[in-house]
Write an enzyme that holds these catalytic residues in place. Sequence first.
Site, PDB file in Angstrom:
ATOM      1  N   ASP A   5       0.869  -1.175   0.000  1.00 44.29           N
ATOM      2  CA  ASP A   5       0.000   0.000   0.000  1.00 44.29           C
ATOM      3  C   ASP A   5       0.901   1.219   0.000  1.00 44.29           C
ATOM      4  O   ASP A   5       1.847   1.313   0.793  1.00 44.29           O
ATOM      5  CB  ASP A   5      -0.959   0.022   1.192  1.00 44.29           C
ATOM      6  CG  ASP A   5      -2.136   0.938   0.879  1.00 44.29           C
ATOM      7  OD1 ASP A   5      -2.908   0.612  -0.040  1.00 44.29           O
ATOM      8  OD2 ASP A   5      -2.265   2.002   1.519  1.00 44.29           O
ATOM      9  N   SER A   6       0.625   2.128  -0.902  1.00 45.37           N
ATOM     10  CA  SER A   6       1.556   3.231  -1.113  1.00 45.37           C
ATOM     11  C   SER A   6       0.805   4.462  -1.585  1.00 45.37           C
ATOM     12  O   SER A   6      -0.383   4.390  -1.918  1.00 45.37           O
ATOM     13  CB  SER A   6       2.628   2.816  -2.135  1.00 45.37           C
ATOM     14  OG  SER A   6       2.041   2.177  -3.243  1.00 45.37           O
ATOM     15  N   PHE A  24       5.447   5.429 -13.300  1.00 42.94           N
ATOM     16  CA  PHE A  24       3.980   5.412 -13.419  1.00 42.94           C
ATOM     17  C   PHE A  24       3.401   6.425 -12.436  1.00 42.94           C
ATOM     18  O   PHE A  24       4.133   7.073 -11.685  1.00 42.94           O
ATOM     19  CB  PHE A  24       3.441   4.000 -13.160  1.00 42.94           C
ATOM     20  CG  PHE A  24       3.569   3.517 -11.730  1.00 42.94           C
ATOM     21  CD1 PHE A  24       4.768   3.018 -11.250  1.00 42.94           C
ATOM     22  CD2 PHE A  24       2.482   3.559 -10.859  1.00 42.94           C
ATOM     23  CE1 PHE A  24       4.891   2.565  -9.934  1.00 42.94           C
ATOM     24  CE2 PHE A  24       2.584   3.110  -9.545  1.00 42.94           C
ATOM     25  CZ  PHE A  24       3.792   2.618  -9.087  1.00 42.94           C
ATOM     26  N   TYR A  29       2.279   9.103 -10.129  1.00 47.80           N
ATOM     27  CA  TYR A  29       2.709  10.471  -9.830  1.00 47.80           C
ATOM     28  C   TYR A  29       4.206  10.687 -10.049  1.00 47.80           C
ATOM     29  O   TYR A  29       4.727  11.748  -9.709  1.00 47.80           O
ATOM     30  CB  TYR A  29       2.340  10.817  -8.374  1.00 47.80           C
ATOM     31  CG  TYR A  29       0.854  10.703  -8.087  1.00 47.80           C
ATOM     32  CD1 TYR A  29      -0.028  11.723  -8.442  1.00 47.80           C
ATOM     33  CD2 TYR A  29       0.321   9.567  -7.478  1.00 47.80           C
ATOM     34  CE1 TYR A  29      -1.386  11.614  -8.205  1.00 47.80           C
ATOM     35  CE2 TYR A  29      -1.043   9.442  -7.236  1.00 47.80           C
ATOM     36  CZ  TYR A  29      -1.889  10.476  -7.603  1.00 47.80           C
ATOM     37  OH  TYR A  29      -3.243  10.370  -7.368  1.00 47.80           O
ATOM     38  N   ASP A  30       4.908   9.701 -10.605  1.00 48.70           N
ATOM     39  CA  ASP A  30       6.362   9.836 -10.801  1.00 48.70           C
ATOM     40  C   ASP A  30       6.759  11.112 -11.555  1.00 48.70           C
ATOM     41  O   ASP A  30       7.762  11.741 -11.195  1.00 48.70           O
ATOM     42  CB  ASP A  30       6.920   8.613 -11.537  1.00 48.70           C
ATOM     43  CG  ASP A  30       7.113   7.418 -10.614  1.00 48.70           C
ATOM     44  OD1 ASP A  30       7.191   7.618  -9.393  1.00 48.70           O
ATOM     45  OD2 ASP A  30       7.194   6.290 -11.130  1.00 48.70           O
ATOM     46  N   LYS A  81      15.605   5.219  -9.594  1.00 47.75           N
ATOM     47  CA  LYS A  81      14.366   5.251  -8.778  1.00 47.75           C
ATOM     48  C   LYS A  81      14.421   4.146  -7.720  1.00 47.75           C
ATOM     49  O   LYS A  81      14.112   4.384  -6.555  1.00 47.75           O
ATOM     50  CB  LYS A  81      13.108   5.093  -9.658  1.00 47.75           C
ATOM     51  CG  LYS A  81      11.827   5.102  -8.817  1.00 47.75           C
ATOM     52  CD  LYS A  81      10.531   4.913  -9.570  1.00 47.75           C
ATOM     53  CE  LYS A  81       9.369   4.833  -8.567  1.00 47.75           C
ATOM     54  NZ  LYS A  81       8.086   4.462  -9.151  1.00 47.75           N
ATOM     55  N   ARG A  93       9.398   2.313  -2.383  1.00 47.47           N
ATOM     56  CA  ARG A  93       9.232   0.872  -2.601  1.00 47.47           C
ATOM     57  C   ARG A  93      10.582   0.160  -2.561  1.00 47.47           C
ATOM     58  O   ARG A  93      10.695  -0.946  -2.031  1.00 47.47           O
ATOM     59  CB  ARG A  93       8.523   0.643  -3.945  1.00 47.47           C
ATOM     60  CG  ARG A  93       8.124  -0.798  -4.217  1.00 47.47           C
ATOM     61  CD  ARG A  93       7.113  -0.922  -5.349  1.00 47.47           C
ATOM     62  NE  ARG A  93       5.854  -0.276  -5.006  1.00 47.47           N
ATOM     63  CZ  ARG A  93       5.470   0.921  -5.495  1.00 47.47           C
ATOM     64  NH1 ARG A  93       6.212   1.575  -6.375  1.00 47.47           N
ATOM     65  NH2 ARG A  93       4.333   1.458  -5.102  1.00 47.47           N
TER      66      ARG A  93
HETATM   67  P1  ITT Z   1      -3.356  -2.405  -5.486  1.00 49.72           P
HETATM   68  O1  ITT Z   1      -4.142  -1.937  -4.280  1.00 49.72           O
HETATM   69  O2  ITT Z   1      -4.103  -3.395  -6.337  1.00 49.72           O
HETATM   70  O3  ITT Z   1      -1.968  -2.860  -5.118  1.00 49.72           O
HETATM   71  P2  ITT Z   1      -3.417   0.397  -6.218  1.00 49.72           P
HETATM   72  O4  ITT Z   1      -2.814   1.175  -7.341  1.00 49.72           O
HETATM   73  O5  ITT Z   1      -4.889   0.596  -5.932  1.00 49.72           O
HETATM   74  O6  ITT Z   1      -3.110  -1.159  -6.475  1.00 49.72           O
HETATM   75  P3  ITT Z   1      -2.702   1.660  -3.719  1.00 49.72           P
HETATM   76  O7  ITT Z   1      -4.060   1.706  -3.159  1.00 49.72           O
HETATM   77  O8  ITT Z   1      -1.544   1.300  -2.827  1.00 49.72           O
HETATM   78  O9  ITT Z   1      -2.582   0.632  -4.929  1.00 49.72           O
HETATM   79  O10 ITT Z   1      -2.419   3.071  -4.379  1.00 49.72           O
HETATM   80  C1  ITT Z   1      -1.157   3.407  -4.776  1.00 49.72           C
HETATM   81  C2  ITT Z   1      -1.234   4.642  -5.678  1.00 49.72           C
HETATM   82  O11 ITT Z   1      -0.225   5.567  -5.270  1.00 49.72           O
HETATM   83  C3  ITT Z   1      -0.886   4.233  -7.099  1.00 49.72           C
HETATM   84  O12 ITT Z   1      -2.052   3.857  -7.808  1.00 49.72           O
HETATM   85  C4  ITT Z   1      -0.232   5.502  -7.617  1.00 49.72           C
HETATM   86  O13 ITT Z   1      -1.198   6.455  -7.974  1.00 49.72           O
HETATM   87  C5  ITT Z   1       0.487   6.031  -6.378  1.00 49.72           C
HETATM   88  N1  ITT Z   1       1.861   5.484  -6.286  1.00 49.72           N
HETATM   89  C6  ITT Z   1       2.330   4.551  -5.421  1.00 49.72           C
HETATM   90  N2  ITT Z   1       3.616   4.265  -5.659  1.00 49.72           N
HETATM   91  C7  ITT Z   1       3.973   5.042  -6.701  1.00 49.72           C
HETATM   92  C8  ITT Z   1       5.178   5.189  -7.421  1.00 49.72           C
HETATM   93  O14 ITT Z   1       6.245   4.453  -7.156  1.00 49.72           O
HETATM   94  N3  ITT Z   1       5.179   6.065  -8.420  1.00 49.72           N
HETATM   95  C9  ITT Z   1       4.103   6.803  -8.720  1.00 49.72           C
HETATM   96  N4  ITT Z   1       2.918   6.715  -8.115  1.00 49.72           N
HETATM   97  C10 ITT Z   1       2.852   5.831  -7.098  1.00 49.72           C
END
Ligand code: ITT
Length: 194
Positions: free
Chosen positions: A72-73, A152, A154-155, A175, A181
């Site tokens: 979760d990120s 991808f 917000y990068d 990165k 991550r």
């Molecule tokens: P899953 O829950 O299926 O894993 P998700 O995309 O819904 O996929 P999250 O709820 O954790 O996952 O949301 C993470 C969002 O944060 C992701 O969709 C991106 O918009 C942003 N994000 C996370 N890590 C990122 C990265 O390394 N670079 C750019 N944006 C990132």
Amino acid sequence: MKLLLASRNTHKAQELAELLPGITFVLWPPGAPEIPEDGTFFQDNALQKATFALAWWKQHGPEPIEGVLADDSGLCVDALWGGPGVLSARFAPELDYPTKNRKLLAMIPLDAPRTARFVCVLALAPMASPPFTVGAAVEGILALNHRGSNGFGYDPIFIPHGYEQTFGELPSDIKHTLSHRGRAARALKVRLEA
Ligand code: ITT
């Protein structure tokens, strides 16, 4: 080690495969249910995803695994009181990322601090022992404009401290050395090796 990855985000899956080459990932099957994530904090959601996916796999999984990994990120922007944060995937869902990124940048007042951080919590739920989490962040600032097409999400609007390019402009190996991550994956490796 073979782990189920509790994610439908193919970008995360690719990054985690590059960051954790010793792990064979089984992807969440297309016909499997949506994984819930309605927690308040990254850690809540990461644990919720991993434990839900593990329970489902124990009933329906077609092949043996040693556990489940969930990520979760999100991007936390100080001028937006930490938002979009845990709601990063759900911010302006109708827009594609270039438009979403422009919208997010337009929400920052010109005189506000542009500081922000990416946060990642990884949850590992082994088959027969309690789940645990590791987390990490990368500090940076928001660019004035969307720049670059690597990565991808917000990068293209995030400039990590110590650099002038966005994550959208930096190559993936850089990165990985800096990112939320990448840091969380290295912490997971240390934990698994111990
Ligand atoms: P899953 O829950 O299926 O894993 P998700 O995309 O819904 O996929 P999250 O709820 O954790 O996952 O949301 C993470 C969002 O944060 C992701 O969709 C991106 O918009 C942003 N994000 C996370 N890590 C990122 C990265 O390394 N670079 C750019 N944006 C990132």
